[in-house]
Design an enzyme around this catalytic site. Structure first.
Site, mmCIF file in Angstrom:
data_model
loop_
_atom_site.group_PDB
_atom_site.id
_atom_site.type_symbol
_atom_site.label_atom_id
_atom_site.label_comp_id
_atom_site.label_asym_id
_atom_site.label_seq_id
_atom_site.Cartn_x
_atom_site.Cartn_y
_atom_site.Cartn_z
ATOM 1 N N GLY A 234 -5.200 7.886 5.539
ATOM 2 C CA GLY A 234 -4.301 8.864 6.154
ATOM 3 C C GLY A 234 -3.067 9.109 5.303
ATOM 4 O O GLY A 234 -2.570 10.241 5.219
ATOM 5 N N ARG B 195 -8.673 11.916 12.732
ATOM 6 C CA ARG B 195 -7.224 11.697 12.898
ATOM 7 C C ARG B 195 -6.451 13.017 12.868
ATOM 8 O O ARG B 195 -6.823 13.954 12.168
ATOM 9 C CB ARG B 195 -6.722 10.725 11.827
ATOM 10 N N GLN C 66 4.766 9.232 7.370
ATOM 11 C CA GLN C 66 3.845 10.136 6.654
ATOM 12 C C GLN C 66 4.278 11.582 6.827
ATOM 13 O O GLN C 66 4.245 12.366 5.871
ATOM 14 C CB GLN C 66 2.420 9.931 7.156
ATOM 15 N N ARG D 115 -6.207 1.587 18.097
ATOM 16 C CA ARG D 115 -6.000 0.136 17.968
ATOM 17 C C ARG D 115 -5.681 -0.551 19.286
ATOM 18 O O ARG D 115 -5.835 -1.776 19.381
ATOM 19 C CB ARG D 115 -4.912 -0.146 16.927
ATOM 20 N N SER E 278 7.161 9.137 12.272
ATOM 21 C CA SER E 278 6.086 9.006 11.290
ATOM 22 C C SER E 278 6.616 9.166 9.872
ATOM 23 O O SER E 278 7.122 10.223 9.499
ATOM 24 C CB SER E 278 5.004 10.058 11.551
ATOM 25 N N LYS F 258 0.834 -1.208 0.000
ATOM 26 C CA LYS F 258 0.000 0.000 0.000
ATOM 27 C C LYS F 258 0.870 1.261 0.000
ATOM 28 O O LYS F 258 0.637 2.184 -0.774
ATOM 29 C CB LYS F 258 -0.933 -0.027 1.218
ATOM 30 N N SER F 259 1.851 1.307 0.875
ATOM 31 C CA SER F 259 2.710 2.501 0.964
ATOM 32 C C SER F 259 3.401 2.772 -0.370
ATOM 33 O O SER F 259 3.473 3.913 -0.833
ATOM 34 C CB SER F 259 3.788 2.293 2.036
ATOM 35 N N ASP G 128 1.931 -1.194 11.824
ATOM 36 C CA ASP G 128 0.595 -1.615 11.403
ATOM 37 C C ASP G 128 0.299 -3.075 11.751
ATOM 38 O O ASP G 128 -0.817 -3.554 11.517
ATOM 39 C CB ASP G 128 0.428 -1.418 9.892
HETATM 40 C C1 S3P Z 1 2.554 4.829 6.235
HETATM 41 C C2 S3P Z 1 3.146 5.144 7.432
HETATM 42 C C3 S3P Z 1 2.642 4.688 8.741
HETATM 43 C C4 S3P Z 1 1.624 3.560 8.617
HETATM 44 C C5 S3P Z 1 0.647 3.788 7.499
HETATM 45 C C6 S3P Z 1 1.365 3.959 6.167
HETATM 46 C C7 S3P Z 1 3.142 5.331 4.982
HETATM 47 O O1 S3P Z 1 2.024 5.768 9.396
HETATM 48 O O2 S3P Z 1 0.930 3.390 9.830
HETATM 49 O O3 S3P Z 1 -0.247 2.709 7.405
HETATM 50 O O4 S3P Z 1 2.817 4.824 3.900
HETATM 51 O O5 S3P Z 1 3.958 6.274 5.051
HETATM 52 P P1 S3P Z 1 2.924 6.817 10.229
HETATM 53 O O6 S3P Z 1 4.002 7.235 9.357
HETATM 54 O O7 S3P Z 1 2.010 7.952 10.567
HETATM 55 O O8 S3P Z 1 3.384 6.047 11.430
#
Ligand code: S3P
Length: 439
Positions: free
Chosen positions: A95, A123, A170, A351, A168, A22-23, A320
């Site tokens: 997110g 969130r 993200q 969670r 993070s 997914k990422s 995750d």
């Molecule tokens: C992700 C980073 C993670 C993860 C999310 C996907 C990403 O979140 O929990 O499912 O693709 O960069 P955080 O970076 O906020 O921990």
């Protein structure tokens, strides 16, 4: 809300492949949309979260289509050439789409509105609003810094050096993506390493990106006003999706399955280490590289799991996977302690409380702490299962639904969940693959 009962099953057998990561899929669509010319993506995850990214990138001017053979073709507009979206960008449950796109648009000279479902709208977005405001973007968010929100990008934006206050990927990625269209060098300091797909893939698309060290912390620098070059991206299987089948095979007696082509990037593979520490028999076969990411086939056999203290420094590399790790712990012999997991409270659901409630309903012995769960396992005996007429609340969280589905396989009376629809956000083929593997 399709409710479903997951019943105890026979052993998991055979060879399966899980869908694309997914990422990596989100990033492939975004970066291809910024490269001038045609990129192709093989193995893209066709889950709702990634489709939300695809439709947002279309609204921003990219030309994206799926060919009949499953390859996705993207004609990018170029960094700095995105166009103002005419309608709100609907991020659904995702997110990652939201935070990465907020970064990307922070250095474009127009406004955009982001909306999402009830889970996403709860969130925290301040974690990206803060650094992006320092770069010059402005925001009107709902109270508490949540969606719906309006972003006004800055052109030109100002490069910053930002030290991540939370581990993070993200937030890291949001700042780096804002840096793509910002003159000069934007820097992110990571006290704790998080998944590095953004860095790996941006470098492949031709961005000038450097990774160094400052006072023992990871320093990532990106030169702005980048020119990205189209690529052929091959997306490896998602280790976060594989984790459900790994745990299922470990806890269902007699299981022996092989999961092909699983991403084994060290910033993601913490679950394999944690499960091995608990005595899990997970063999890596034919380790290799696919599209700039390490992958392997994983052969997993039923194992007598033992409780363990999970090292909190592993958390970012398996953030995750805790919901399904808790399920493994509930079937293990002895006590498993986890800590340092405050971040789990701000995922698609809280969670820690969602899994404590769900596992307790299914008959497990769980103590919820501020920053983790303590789980006293059954020693391999099946969980009782959810009492007749009761349902696990999945709270719009795909990973709660799938984790409790796995728990159901090792239960006496089955585990009922109230809603399996969220599973399609990340793993639309989960139910079919599970049915196939447990026949
Ligand atoms: C992700 C980073 C993670 C993860 C999310 C996907 C990403 O979140 O929990 O499912 O693709 O960069 P955080 O970076 O906020 O921990």
């Amino acid at each position: 809300m399709p409710a479903h009962t997951f019943h105890s099953s026979g052993p998991l057998k055979g060879t399966i492949s899980v869908p694309g990561d997914k990422s990596i899929s989100h990033r492939a669509l975004m970066f291809a949309s910024l490269a001038v010319g045609e990129s192709t993506i093989e193995g893209l995850l066709e889950g709702e979260d990634v489709l939300a990214t695809a439709s947002a990138m279309r609204q921003l001017g990219a030309d994206i289509e799926r060919a009949d053979n499953g390859t996705w073709r993207v004609h990018g507009a170029g960094v700095g050439s995105l166009i103002e979206p005419r309608q709100a960008l609907d991020m659904g449950n995702s997110g990652t789409s939201t935070r990465l796109l907020m970064g990307l648009l922070a250095s474009h000279g127009f406004s955009a509105t982001f909306t999402g479902d009830a889970s996403l709208s709860g969130r925290p977005m301040n974690r990206v609003i803060e650094p992006l405001s320092q770069m010059g973007a402005s925001f009107e968010a709902s109270s508490g810094g949540t969606l719906p929100l309006m972003l006004r990008g800055a052109l030109p934006a100002v490069p910053i050096t930002y030290r991540l206050p939370v581990a993070s990927a993200q937030v890291k990625s949001a700042v780096l993506l804002a840096g793509l269209n910002t003159p000069g060098i934007t820097r992110v300091i990571e006290p704790v390493a998080t998944r590095d797909h953004t860095e790996r893939m941006l470098a492949r698309f031709g961005a000038e990106l450097e990774i160094g060290e400052q006072d023992g912390e990871r320093l990532i620098s990106i030169r702005g006003e980048a020119d990205l070059v189209p690529q052929h991206v091959v997306v490896p299987g998602d280790p976060s999706s594989a984790a459900f089948f790994i745990v299922a095979a470990l806890i269902v007696p007699g299981s022996d399955i092989t999961i092909r082509n699983v991403g084994m990037n060290v910033t993601r593979a913490g679950i394999v280490h944690a499960l091995r520490q608990m005595g899990g028999d997970i063999e890596e076969i034919d380790p290799r590289e696919v599209g700039g990411e390490p992958v392997a086939d994983l052969r997993v056999r039923h194992s007598d799991l033992k409780g363990a203290d999970i090292d909190p420094t592993l958390a970012p590399s398996m953030i995750d996977e805790f919901p399904v790790l808790f399920v493994a712990a509930a079937l293990a012999d002895g006590t498993t302690r986890t800590s340092g997991l405050e971040e789990l409270r701000v995922k698609e659901s809280d969670r820690l409380s969602a899994m404590a409630e769900a596992l307790t309903l299914a008959g497990a012995r769980v103590e919820e702490q501020e920053d983790g769960l303590i789980i006293h396992g059954t020693g391999g005996d099946p969980l009782p299962g959810t009492p007749a007429g009761t349902y696990v609340e999945t709270k719009l969280d795909h990973r709660i639904a799938m984790s409790m589905g796995v728990a159901g396989l090792a239960s006496r009376d089955g585990v009922s969940v109230d809603d399996t629809a969220p599973i399609s956000t990340s793993f639309p083929t989960f139910m079919d693959l599970l049915a196939g593997a447990t026949q």
